[in-house]
Design an enzyme around this catalytic site. Structure first.
Site, short mmCIF file in Angstrom:
data_model
loop_
_atom_site.label_atom_id
_atom_site.label_comp_id
_atom_site.label_asym_id
_atom_site.label_seq_id
_atom_site.Cartn_x
_atom_site.Cartn_y
_atom_site.Cartn_z
N SER A 176 0.84 -1.20 0.00
CA SER A 176 0.00 0.00 0.00
C SER A 176 0.87 1.24 0.00
O SER A 176 2.00 1.23 0.52
CB SER A 176 -0.92 0.02 1.23
OG SER A 176 -1.56 1.27 1.38
N TYR A 189 -1.79 -1.14 10.33
CA TYR A 189 -1.93 -1.45 8.91
C TYR A 189 -0.69 -1.01 8.13
O TYR A 189 -0.13 -1.78 7.34
CB TYR A 189 -3.17 -0.76 8.37
CG TYR A 189 -3.40 -0.92 6.87
CD1 TYR A 189 -3.97 -2.09 6.37
CD2 TYR A 189 -3.08 0.10 5.99
CE1 TYR A 189 -4.19 -2.24 5.01
CE2 TYR A 189 -3.30 -0.05 4.62
CZ TYR A 189 -3.85 -1.21 4.14
OH TYR A 189 -4.07 -1.35 2.79
#
Length: 287
Positions: A176, A189
């Site tokens: 990401s 995350y």
């Protein structure tokens, strides 16, 4: 030019479903033409019931691959992915379960081999996130769950897959943009996504001599069920103008990510390993 999609505040229960998203996502451009880049290959894609994983599955099928779809529990979404893959004239099998469980991951690989006879492409795409704006309130359980889903499952599946992957086969990991920009409300995350970048580089160095390539994709904001089920569940207003902070001023559609996975899965990327693609709307990142 892809037009900006207006996204209004909304929320869903975890893990989220495609059918409740407003507006609906696009998974493959109407004009996308396959050219047998993955003819008769077999791909296993985690989190392929929806979002980026579904887009990759459809694109792979249009390029000639059969697809195994791994997902947690979203049966209706998974059946739709299967329908879309089979509409491309390719075979599809569904495998439901929790990738945090090492035994399940090994059994899933065995099921793929029993069904298709081989494995050429592993896409580690499934992931989870939860908003926490104060690390002192980030629970141990959430930290462990995020790593178990995003990182441990990737390890279990990659380890099991290596027994079947050979020359010109590929592992593609979904990381990401958050690994590079570090949003303060997604500490756990972002930490997992940074670990995925390092895992990709190290594993590539270990197996590239066997002809197996390992690469990653680091998307920016993409309109998938993960967003209303996590950001929206925390605060629906977090989805107001989702993606507007990118230089392109919008979020991506999953259809804009699928071709990245095709590129990495095919011999078009034959001299690329240990690297990360950055389809993120123009944001400049280091690494």
């Amino acid at each position: 030019m892809v037009e900006k999609t207006t996204i209004h505040p909304q929320q869903q229960a975890w893990p989220g479903t495609e059918g409740k998203m407003q507006p609906p996502a696009e998974f493959i451009r109407p004009g996308y033409r396959g050219s047998d880049k993955l003819k008769d290959k077999v791909a296993l894609i985690t989190g392929a019931d929806s979002g980026i994983g579904r887009s990759a599955a459809i694109h792979f099928a249009r390029e000639g691959a059969d697809v195994a779809v791994m997902y947690l529990s979203e049966d209706e979404d998974a059946e739709e992915t299967k329908r879309l893959v089979e509409a491309e004239g390719r075979r599809c099998t569904l495998i439901a379960g929790d990738i945090r469980n090492a035994d399940f991951c090994r059994q899933a690989l065995e099921q793929v081999i029993e069904t298709f006879g081989k494995l050429n492409i592993l896409v580690n795409n499934a992931g989870t996130q939860a908003v926490s704006k104060d690390m002192t309130e980030l629970s141990d359980a959430q930290w462990e769950e995020t790593f178990a889903t995003n990182m441990h499952g990737m390890f279990y599946l990659s380890k099991a897959a290596l027994a079947y992957l050979g020359e010109d086969d590929i592992i593609i990991n979904t990381t990401s943009i958050n690994a590079y920009i570090g949003p303060e409300f997604l500490i756990d995350y972002s930490a997992t996504k940074g670990a995925i970048v390092s895992f990709t580089r190290a594993l590539s160095n270990q197996v590239v001599g066997r002809g197996v390539r390992v690469n990653a994709v680091a998307p920016g904001p993409v309109w998938t069920p993960l967003q209303p089920a996590t950001l929206g569940a925390y605060d629906p207003q977090m989805l107001e103008d989702f993606g507007a902070g990118t230089p392109m001023g919008r979020a991506a559609q999953p259809s804009e990510l699928g071709p990245c996975y095709v590129f990495l899965a095919s011999l078009d990327s034959s001299f690329i390993s240990g690297q990360t693609l950055h389809p993120n709307g123009g944001t400049v990142v280091n690494g």
